[in-house]
Design a protein around this motif. Structure first.
Motif, PDB file in Angstrom:
ATOM      1  N   ALA A  99       0.986   4.146  -2.870  1.00  0.00           N
ATOM      2  CA  ALA A  99       0.786   5.551  -2.523  1.00  0.00           C
ATOM      3  C   ALA A  99       1.946   6.414  -3.006  1.00  0.00           C
ATOM      4  CB  ALA A  99       0.619   5.688  -1.013  1.00  0.00           C
ATOM      5  N   VAL A 110     -13.588   9.912 -10.383  1.00  0.00           N
ATOM      6  CA  VAL A 110     -14.234   9.169  -9.295  1.00  0.00           C
ATOM      7  C   VAL A 110     -15.548   8.561  -9.772  1.00  0.00           C
ATOM      8  CG1 VAL A 110     -15.351   9.404  -7.051  1.00  0.00           C
ATOM      9  CG2 VAL A 110     -13.129  10.458  -7.448  1.00  0.00           C
ATOM     10  N   ASP A 117     -13.997   7.067   1.854  1.00  0.00           N
ATOM     11  CA  ASP A 117     -12.719   7.738   2.106  1.00  0.00           C
ATOM     12  C   ASP A 117     -11.883   7.836   0.843  1.00  0.00           C
ATOM     13  OD1 ASP A 117     -12.397   5.038   1.985  1.00  0.00           O
ATOM     14  OD2 ASP A 117     -10.937   4.899   3.616  1.00  0.00           O
ATOM     15  N   ALA A 118     -12.015   6.851  -0.067  1.00  0.00           N
ATOM     16  CA  ALA A 118     -11.282   6.926  -1.331  1.00  0.00           C
ATOM     17  C   ALA A 118     -11.813   8.065  -2.196  1.00  0.00           C
ATOM     18  CB  ALA A 118     -11.392   5.600  -2.081  1.00  0.00           C
ATOM     19  N   VAL A 119     -13.129   8.283  -2.175  1.00  0.00           N
ATOM     20  CA  VAL A 119     -13.720   9.390  -2.931  1.00  0.00           C
ATOM     21  C   VAL A 119     -13.219  10.727  -2.396  1.00  0.00           C
ATOM     22  CG1 VAL A 119     -15.871  10.535  -3.553  1.00  0.00           C
ATOM     23  CG2 VAL A 119     -15.757   8.037  -3.510  1.00  0.00           C
ATOM     24  N   PRO A 133     -15.631   2.607  -1.161  1.00  0.00           N
ATOM     25  CA  PRO A 133     -15.146   3.333   0.024  1.00  0.00           C
ATOM     26  C   PRO A 133     -15.295   4.841  -0.124  1.00  0.00           C
ATOM     27  CG  PRO A 133     -13.304   2.485  -1.266  1.00  0.00           C
ATOM     28  CD  PRO A 133     -14.550   1.891  -1.857  1.00  0.00           C
ATOM     29  N   GLY A 182       0.813  -1.209   0.000  1.00  0.00           N
ATOM     30  CA  GLY A 182       0.000   0.000   0.000  1.00  0.00           C
ATOM     31  C   GLY A 182       0.845   1.257   0.000  1.00  0.00           C
ATOM     32  N   MET A 185     -10.523  11.291  -0.624  1.00  0.00           N
ATOM     33  CA  MET A 185      -9.085  11.428  -0.876  1.00  0.00           C
ATOM     34  C   MET A 185      -8.809  11.812  -2.326  1.00  0.00           C
ATOM     35  SD  MET A 185      -6.078   8.632  -0.131  1.00  0.00           S
ATOM     36  CE  MET A 185      -6.670   8.495   1.553  1.00  0.00           C
ATOM     37  N   GLY A 186      -9.568  11.235  -3.251  1.00  0.00           N
ATOM     38  CA  GLY A 186      -9.380  11.574  -4.659  1.00  0.00           C
ATOM     39  C   GLY A 186      -9.703  13.018  -4.954  1.00  0.00           C
TER      40      GLY A 186
END
Length: 204
Positions: free
Chosen positions: A77, A139, A169-171, A167, A73, A173-174
Protein backbone atom coordinates in the motif's frame (compact mmCIF):
# COMPACT_ATOMS: atom_id res chain seq x y z
CA UNK A 1 -11.51 -27.17 9.88
CA UNK A 2 -10.01 -30.44 8.63
CA UNK A 3 -12.06 -33.49 7.63
CA UNK A 4 -10.79 -37.07 7.30
CA UNK A 5 -12.71 -39.82 5.52
CA UNK A 6 -12.26 -43.32 4.15
CA UNK A 7 -10.95 -43.89 0.64
CA UNK A 8 -14.26 -45.31 -0.59
CA UNK A 9 -15.92 -41.96 -0.09
CA UNK A 10 -13.37 -40.00 -2.10
CA UNK A 11 -15.36 -40.04 -5.39
CA UNK A 12 -18.03 -37.89 -3.70
CA UNK A 13 -15.57 -35.04 -3.21
CA UNK A 14 -15.03 -32.26 -5.81
CA UNK A 15 -12.30 -33.06 -8.31
CA UNK A 16 -11.95 -36.71 -7.23
CA UNK A 17 -13.00 -39.98 -8.88
CA UNK A 18 -12.83 -43.68 -8.11
CA UNK A 19 -9.46 -44.00 -9.84
CA UNK A 20 -7.81 -41.40 -7.62
CA UNK A 21 -4.97 -42.94 -5.66
CA UNK A 22 -3.87 -39.86 -3.78
CA UNK A 23 -5.69 -38.14 -0.98
CA UNK A 24 -6.72 -34.51 -0.98
CA UNK A 25 -6.87 -32.06 1.88
CA UNK A 26 -9.76 -29.59 2.18
CA UNK A 27 -9.30 -26.67 4.55
CA UNK A 28 -11.94 -24.17 5.63
CA UNK A 29 -10.97 -21.10 7.68
CA UNK A 30 -13.84 -19.66 9.70
CA UNK A 31 -14.03 -17.19 12.60
CA UNK A 32 -13.62 -18.89 16.02
CA UNK A 33 -17.18 -18.06 17.04
CA UNK A 34 -18.51 -19.96 13.99
CA UNK A 35 -16.32 -23.05 14.39
CA UNK A 36 -18.85 -25.12 16.35
CA UNK A 37 -21.75 -24.48 13.96
CA UNK A 38 -19.60 -25.18 10.89
CA UNK A 39 -18.30 -28.39 12.46
CA UNK A 40 -21.87 -29.53 13.16
CA UNK A 41 -23.01 -28.76 9.61
CA UNK A 42 -20.05 -30.62 8.09
CA UNK A 43 -20.63 -33.61 10.34
CA UNK A 44 -24.29 -33.77 9.32
CA UNK A 45 -23.51 -33.32 5.61
CA UNK A 46 -20.81 -36.02 5.61
CA UNK A 47 -22.83 -38.56 7.59
CA UNK A 48 -26.17 -38.32 5.71
CA UNK A 49 -25.84 -40.32 3.53
CA UNK A 50 -22.77 -41.95 5.10
CA UNK A 51 -19.71 -41.80 2.89
CA UNK A 52 -17.21 -43.43 5.19
CA UNK A 53 -15.40 -42.71 8.41
CA UNK A 54 -14.42 -39.12 8.96
CA UNK A 55 -13.26 -36.78 11.64
CA UNK A 56 -13.64 -33.03 11.92
CA UNK A 57 -11.65 -30.93 14.34
CA UNK A 58 -10.68 -27.24 14.57
CA UNK A 59 -7.29 -25.99 13.54
CA UNK A 60 -5.80 -22.52 13.78
CA UNK A 61 -3.97 -20.38 11.29
CA UNK A 62 -0.80 -18.98 12.86
CA UNK A 63 -1.09 -15.45 14.14
CA UNK A 64 2.55 -14.86 13.24
CA UNK A 65 1.89 -15.75 9.61
CA UNK A 66 -1.09 -13.39 9.51
CA UNK A 67 1.05 -10.55 10.89
CA UNK A 68 3.61 -11.14 8.14
CA UNK A 69 0.89 -10.86 5.51
CA UNK A 70 -0.37 -7.65 7.12
CA UNK A 71 3.11 -6.11 7.04
CA UNK A 72 3.47 -7.13 3.40
CA UNK A 73 0.08 -5.55 2.64
CA UNK A 74 1.09 -2.29 4.33
CA UNK A 75 4.34 -2.23 2.34
CA UNK A 76 2.49 -2.73 -0.95
CA UNK A 77 0.00 0.00 0.00
CA UNK A 78 2.86 2.40 0.78
CA UNK A 79 4.51 1.75 -2.58
CA UNK A 80 1.16 2.26 -4.32
CA UNK A 81 0.66 5.62 -2.59
CA UNK A 82 4.13 6.80 -3.64
CA UNK A 83 3.48 5.76 -7.25
CA UNK A 84 0.12 7.56 -7.26
CA UNK A 85 1.72 10.74 -5.91
CA UNK A 86 4.44 10.62 -8.57
CA UNK A 87 1.77 10.13 -11.23
CA UNK A 88 -0.19 13.07 -9.86
CA UNK A 89 2.94 15.23 -9.99
CA UNK A 90 3.44 14.35 -13.64
CA UNK A 91 -0.17 15.19 -14.41
CA UNK A 92 0.23 18.55 -12.65
CA UNK A 93 3.14 19.45 -14.94
CA UNK A 94 1.16 18.46 -18.03
CA UNK A 95 -1.89 20.43 -16.87
CA UNK A 96 0.20 23.52 -16.15
CA UNK A 97 1.66 23.46 -19.65
CA UNK A 98 -1.84 22.98 -21.10
CA UNK A 99 -3.18 25.97 -19.18
CA UNK A 100 -0.35 28.16 -20.50
CA UNK A 101 -1.36 27.30 -24.07
CA UNK A 102 -5.04 28.00 -23.30
CA UNK A 103 -4.64 31.57 -22.04
CA UNK A 104 -6.42 33.00 -25.08
CA UNK A 105 -9.31 30.54 -24.80
CA UNK A 106 -9.80 31.14 -21.08
CA UNK A 107 -9.51 34.92 -21.52
CA UNK A 108 -12.21 34.88 -24.20
CA UNK A 109 -14.47 32.84 -21.93
CA UNK A 110 -13.92 35.40 -19.17
CA UNK A 111 -14.85 38.19 -21.57
CA UNK A 112 -18.19 36.46 -22.20
CA UNK A 113 -18.96 36.38 -18.49
CA UNK A 114 -17.50 33.10 -17.29
CA UNK A 115 -16.88 33.31 -13.54
CA UNK A 116 -13.75 32.13 -11.78
CA UNK A 117 -15.66 29.25 -10.24
CA UNK A 118 -16.82 28.04 -13.63
CA UNK A 119 -13.28 28.22 -15.03
CA UNK A 120 -11.95 26.37 -11.96
CA UNK A 121 -14.58 23.65 -12.21
CA UNK A 122 -14.06 23.18 -15.94
CA UNK A 123 -10.28 22.76 -15.74
CA UNK A 124 -10.57 20.53 -12.65
CA UNK A 125 -13.16 18.25 -14.24
CA UNK A 126 -10.99 17.75 -17.30
CA UNK A 127 -8.31 16.25 -15.09
CA UNK A 128 -10.77 14.21 -13.00
CA UNK A 129 -12.59 12.76 -16.01
CA UNK A 130 -9.30 11.75 -17.62
CA UNK A 131 -8.04 9.93 -14.51
CA UNK A 132 -11.39 8.26 -13.81
CA UNK A 133 -11.54 6.94 -17.38
CA UNK A 134 -7.97 5.68 -17.06
CA UNK A 135 -8.86 4.02 -13.74
CA UNK A 136 -11.95 2.37 -15.23
CA UNK A 137 -9.89 1.02 -18.14
CA UNK A 138 -7.29 -0.31 -15.68
CA UNK A 139 -9.92 -2.00 -13.50
CA UNK A 140 -11.59 -3.50 -16.56
CA UNK A 141 -8.26 -4.86 -17.78
CA UNK A 142 -7.57 -6.38 -14.33
CA UNK A 143 -11.00 -8.06 -14.24
CA UNK A 144 -10.53 -9.40 -17.77
CA UNK A 145 -7.13 -10.81 -16.85
CA UNK A 146 -8.34 -12.50 -13.66
CA UNK A 147 -11.36 -14.00 -15.46
CA UNK A 148 -9.38 -15.01 -18.57
CA UNK A 149 -9.79 -18.72 -19.46
CA UNK A 150 -6.07 -19.48 -19.29
CA UNK A 151 -5.90 -18.01 -15.76
CA UNK A 152 -8.94 -19.90 -14.47
CA UNK A 153 -7.71 -23.12 -16.10
CA UNK A 154 -4.34 -22.70 -14.40
CA UNK A 155 -5.97 -22.35 -10.97
CA UNK A 156 -8.17 -25.38 -11.56
CA UNK A 157 -5.11 -27.41 -12.57
CA UNK A 158 -3.61 -26.47 -9.21
CA UNK A 159 -6.65 -27.98 -7.44
CA UNK A 160 -8.70 -24.84 -6.82
CA UNK A 161 -12.31 -25.79 -7.54
CA UNK A 162 -14.21 -22.68 -6.44
CA UNK A 163 -12.59 -19.59 -7.92
CA UNK A 164 -12.98 -16.50 -5.73
CA UNK A 165 -14.86 -13.56 -7.26
CA UNK A 166 -13.09 -10.34 -8.13
CA UNK A 167 -13.17 -8.19 -4.97
CA UNK A 168 -15.63 -5.32 -5.31
CA UNK A 169 -13.81 -3.30 -2.66
CA UNK A 170 -10.69 -3.34 -4.85
CA UNK A 171 -12.71 -1.90 -7.75
CA UNK A 172 -14.15 0.85 -5.57
CA UNK A 173 -10.74 1.63 -4.08
CA UNK A 174 -9.17 1.84 -7.53
CA UNK A 175 -11.79 4.24 -8.83
CA UNK A 176 -11.56 6.39 -5.69
CA UNK A 177 -7.77 6.51 -6.03
CA UNK A 178 -8.09 7.57 -9.67
CA UNK A 179 -10.55 10.31 -8.69
CA UNK A 180 -8.25 11.52 -5.90
CA UNK A 181 -5.28 11.69 -8.29
CA UNK A 182 -7.39 13.69 -10.74
CA UNK A 183 -8.38 16.18 -8.03
CA UNK A 184 -4.80 16.57 -6.83
CA UNK A 185 -3.47 16.98 -10.36
CA UNK A 186 -6.13 19.44 -11.47
CA UNK A 187 -6.50 21.69 -8.43
CA UNK A 188 -3.35 23.80 -8.95
CA UNK A 189 -3.77 24.30 -12.74
CA UNK A 190 -7.44 25.15 -12.19
CA UNK A 191 -6.48 27.75 -9.58
CA UNK A 192 -3.96 29.31 -11.97
CA UNK A 193 -6.58 29.33 -14.75
CA UNK A 194 -8.92 31.41 -12.58
CA UNK A 195 -6.28 34.18 -12.41
CA UNK A 196 -6.21 34.62 -16.19
CA UNK A 197 -7.84 37.91 -17.22
CA UNK A 198 -9.24 39.23 -20.46
CA UNK A 199 -6.19 41.42 -21.04
CA UNK A 200 -4.03 38.31 -20.98
CA UNK A 201 -5.98 36.92 -23.91
CA UNK A 202 -5.46 40.18 -25.84
CA UNK A 203 -1.72 40.15 -25.17
CA UNK A 204 -1.38 36.55 -26.29
Amino acid sequence: MQAYMAADGMPTLPGMDENSLTTSEYLVWVPPEQADSVRAQLSQALSDPPIGAFDVYPTSFGVEEMSIYKVFGYAVAGVAVVILLLGALGLVNISLVTVRYRVREIGIRRSYGATGGRIFFGVLMESVVATVLAGAIGVGAAVALVKAPFVTDFFREQGLQDLPPFPVDAVVMGLLAATAVGVLAGALPALIATRIKVIDAIRS
